[in-house]
Motif scaffolding. Structure first.
Motif, short mmCIF file in Angstrom:
data_model
loop_
_atom_site.label_atom_id
_atom_site.label_comp_id
_atom_site.label_asym_id
_atom_site.label_seq_id
_atom_site.Cartn_x
_atom_site.Cartn_y
_atom_site.Cartn_z
N THR A 57 3.88 7.36 -1.99
CA THR A 57 3.97 5.90 -1.94
C THR A 57 5.42 5.51 -1.71
N GLY A 58 5.63 4.59 -0.77
CA GLY A 58 6.99 4.13 -0.49
C GLY A 58 6.95 2.85 0.31
N SER A 59 7.87 1.94 0.04
CA SER A 59 7.81 0.61 0.65
C SER A 59 8.54 0.51 1.99
N GLU A 60 9.53 1.36 2.24
CA GLU A 60 10.29 1.25 3.49
C GLU A 60 9.61 2.05 4.61
N THR A 61 10.01 1.75 5.85
CA THR A 61 9.41 2.44 7.00
C THR A 61 10.51 2.95 7.93
N SER A 62 11.59 3.45 7.34
CA SER A 62 12.73 3.85 8.17
C SER A 62 13.08 5.33 8.05
N LYS A 63 12.42 6.07 7.17
CA LYS A 63 12.77 7.48 7.00
C LYS A 63 12.31 8.29 8.21
N SER A 64 13.15 9.24 8.59
CA SER A 64 12.81 10.11 9.72
C SER A 64 11.70 11.08 9.36
N ASN A 65 11.02 11.58 10.41
CA ASN A 65 9.96 12.58 10.25
C ASN A 65 8.89 12.12 9.26
N SER A 66 8.45 10.87 9.44
CA SER A 66 7.49 10.29 8.50
C SER A 66 6.38 9.57 9.25
N ILE A 67 5.22 9.51 8.61
CA ILE A 67 4.09 8.72 9.09
C ILE A 67 3.80 7.66 8.03
N TYR A 68 3.79 6.41 8.45
CA TYR A 68 3.61 5.30 7.53
C TYR A 68 2.25 4.63 7.76
N LEU A 69 1.52 4.40 6.69
CA LEU A 69 0.27 3.65 6.72
C LEU A 69 0.53 2.33 6.00
N LYS A 70 0.35 1.23 6.72
CA LYS A 70 0.87 -0.06 6.23
C LYS A 70 -0.13 -1.19 6.46
N ILE A 71 -0.34 -2.01 5.46
CA ILE A 71 -1.11 -3.24 5.60
C ILE A 71 -0.13 -4.35 5.99
#
Length: 519
Positions: free
Chosen positions: A89-103
């Motif tokens: 769980t994490g609120s930001e969407t800026s980390k490299s090598n990451s997949i974000y699932l966001k509402i």
């Protein structure tokens, strides 16, 4: 001085190229990805994202449901990659090598199932207004990975996803498949397998045909002989079977986890021999007929003049409603040839009242349009265009299921060794080359709830049979239900489908290998 300046410019130019190329990610074209159903909008940036063992999957909203979707993605990715990816769980969407699932608050055009999928070398961001939309996006992401992602064994390879952006949302809200478990019974694991395959193509409805002349397949505690007698056989005289209420709830929950709504159908007043054989009081003469194992239709009817018939229907609907959270109950209503119309119409009217009393919406085959349709009852067109028009004239929505295009039990050609052909042969091009809002003159897009593909099982006895008759036709139907008509083209579809057969093999789908796919 000019030479120094020119040298600096050239050095800077080649430095940029070197920095760009040092990422090691191949240049991939997102527009060349093989996607089903075809998305509304694809724009590419000519690079790629690498999925590797250090990739992080983040859920940006504090939601158990979204966390579950993240774990669903992990279950897709881990077997073939051999990675041990997990969801955080994490609120930001800026980390490299990451997949974000966001509402996110997206434009209204996306609706409840639409999504935006943004892929860069740095990360992947999936956004939707709902968790359901995120789930639909994951099915697209799955197809953006190489076909080997479908393998259950670890593959020794690198995993790259073409970069760019996809914006996508469905043409129709209702995109269904029907499975007849009455003619031949299929157990819980087979139904779950079917759900998995449907969900991969963004289908959101599973219509279960639970009763017919040949078998009654759902436990009704207040009428136990429906299954002990009516569920004891099937076409050809096999042992039949039925779902206990716990098993049915398991199917419903499994479908819901894949964002598929289950619609139960109890066919009436015809197609009822299994019920009539179980309880003689449902017959006008008070006698039980023999159990039936053939494939003829139209010879049975509930006794529409008896009060016990409506007590029976009320009890069945009440128990089904308690097990079925979705908004619909399907009452059948087709091919009741021995029920006089003066009896049929008041029967359908009264059954609608019963279903409505439990706050459920009625769906029925197109014959129900002869009755007085109530409370937004839905007409499922399969045979007679005039019935669909009668439904529209009563302000009903239409589910479009033309037997000549969507009936998955129809043979592909004269050489198909299972299936029927009373509605004609349906090859892959015929299954794809039609449009719901022009198929019935006078029934426009605003009148249509969506599309459904029924599989009747008179000749279907195994899961391999199901897959052979369903695939790949259902893929075309999923595209008709999801993709705008302006983006659909047979040659383009065929080319994608030819490439997609490798994935079907890796998914262990027993698909029909049409000669059209080798032309």
């Amino acid at each position: 001085m000019m030479h120094i300046k020119l040298f600096n410019q050239v050095f800077f130019f080649f430095s940029i190229i070197l920095i760009t190329s040092c990422s090691g990610n191949p240049q991939l074209n997102l527009s060349e990805a093989v996607l089903f159903p075809k998305p509304v909008s694809v724009s590419e940036t000519g690079s790629s994202f690498e999925l590797n063992a250090k990739t992080k999957i983040f859920v940006t909203n504090d939601s158990e449901e979204l966390l579950g979707i993240g774990n669903s993605l992990v279950s897709i990715l881990n077997p073939a990659t051999g990675f041990n990816l997990a969801v955080e769980t994490g609120s930001e969407t800026s980390k490299s090598n990451s997949i974000y699932l966001k509402i996110s608050d997206l434009d209204t055009k996306f609706g409840s199932e639409g999504y935006k999928l943004t892929i860069s070398e740095k990360n992947i961001v999936i956004e939707s207004v709902t968790v359901e939309g995120v789930f639909r996006a994951i099915q697209t992401l799955r197809q953006l990975l190489s076909d080997e992602i479908e393998s259950t064994q670890k593959q020794e390879k690198q995993w790259f996803i073409a970069s760019g952006e996809i914006e996508d949302y469905p043409e129709y809200a209702y995109r269904g498949a029907m499975l007849d478990v009455a003619r031949h019974f299929f157990g819980v694991e087979d139904v779950k397998r079917y759900i998995d395959l449907l969900a991969a193509y963004k289908i959101n409805i599973l219509h279960l045909h639970l009763s017919d002349d040949q078998g009654w397949r759902i436990e009704i505690k207040s009428w136990p002989k429906l299954t002990t007698i009516g569920g004891s056989t099937e076409v050809g005289g096999g042992e039949g079977g039925f779902y206990t209420q716990e098993q049915y709830k398991e199917i419903v929950a499994y479908a819901a986890a894949n964002y598929i709504t289950v619609i139960p159908e109890i066919d009436m007043p015809g197609h009822t021999n299994a019920a009539l054989a179980s309880y003689p009081e449902l017959n006008c003469d008070g006698k039980s007929p023999e159990l039936y194992t053939g494939i003829k239709v139209g010879f049975s009817t509930l006794c529409t003049s008896k009060e016990i018939t409506y007590k029976f229907i009320d009890d069945v609907v009440k128990e089904l409603v308690a097990l079925t959270p979705g908004p619909y109950i399907h009452i059948g209503g087709d091919e009741s040839h021995v029920t006089d119309m003066e009896d049929y119409i008041p029967f359908i009217n009264r059954v609608q009242d019963i279903v409505n009393s439990y706050n459920k919406t009625v769906i029925g085959w197109d014959e129900i349009a002869h009755a007085d349709l109530k409370n937004e009852a839905i007409v499922q067109f399969w045979a007679k265009e005039e019935n669909a028009k009668k439904g529209v004239a009563q302000n009903s929505k239409v589910i479009v299921s033309p037997s000549t295009k969507t009936y998955l039990d129809m043979k592909y050609d004269s050489l198909t060794n299972i299936g029927l052909n009373w509605a004609g042969y349906i090859e892959l091009d015929s299954a794809y080359l039609w449009t719901p809002d022009t198929f019935i003159k006078g029934v426009k897009k605003e009148n249509i709830l969506g599309i459904e593909s029924p599989l009747w099982t008179e000749t279907i006895t195994t899961m391999d049979d199901i897959e052979y008759m369903v695939f790949p036709r259902i893929i075309g139907h999923s595209e008709i239900g999801w993709t705008p008509t302006s983006l659909r083209n047979w040659e383009d579809y065929k080319e994608r489908l030819i490439k997609h057969t490798k994935r079907l093999k890796l998914m262990d789908v027993n698909y029909y290998d049409s000669k059209l796919l080798s032309e």
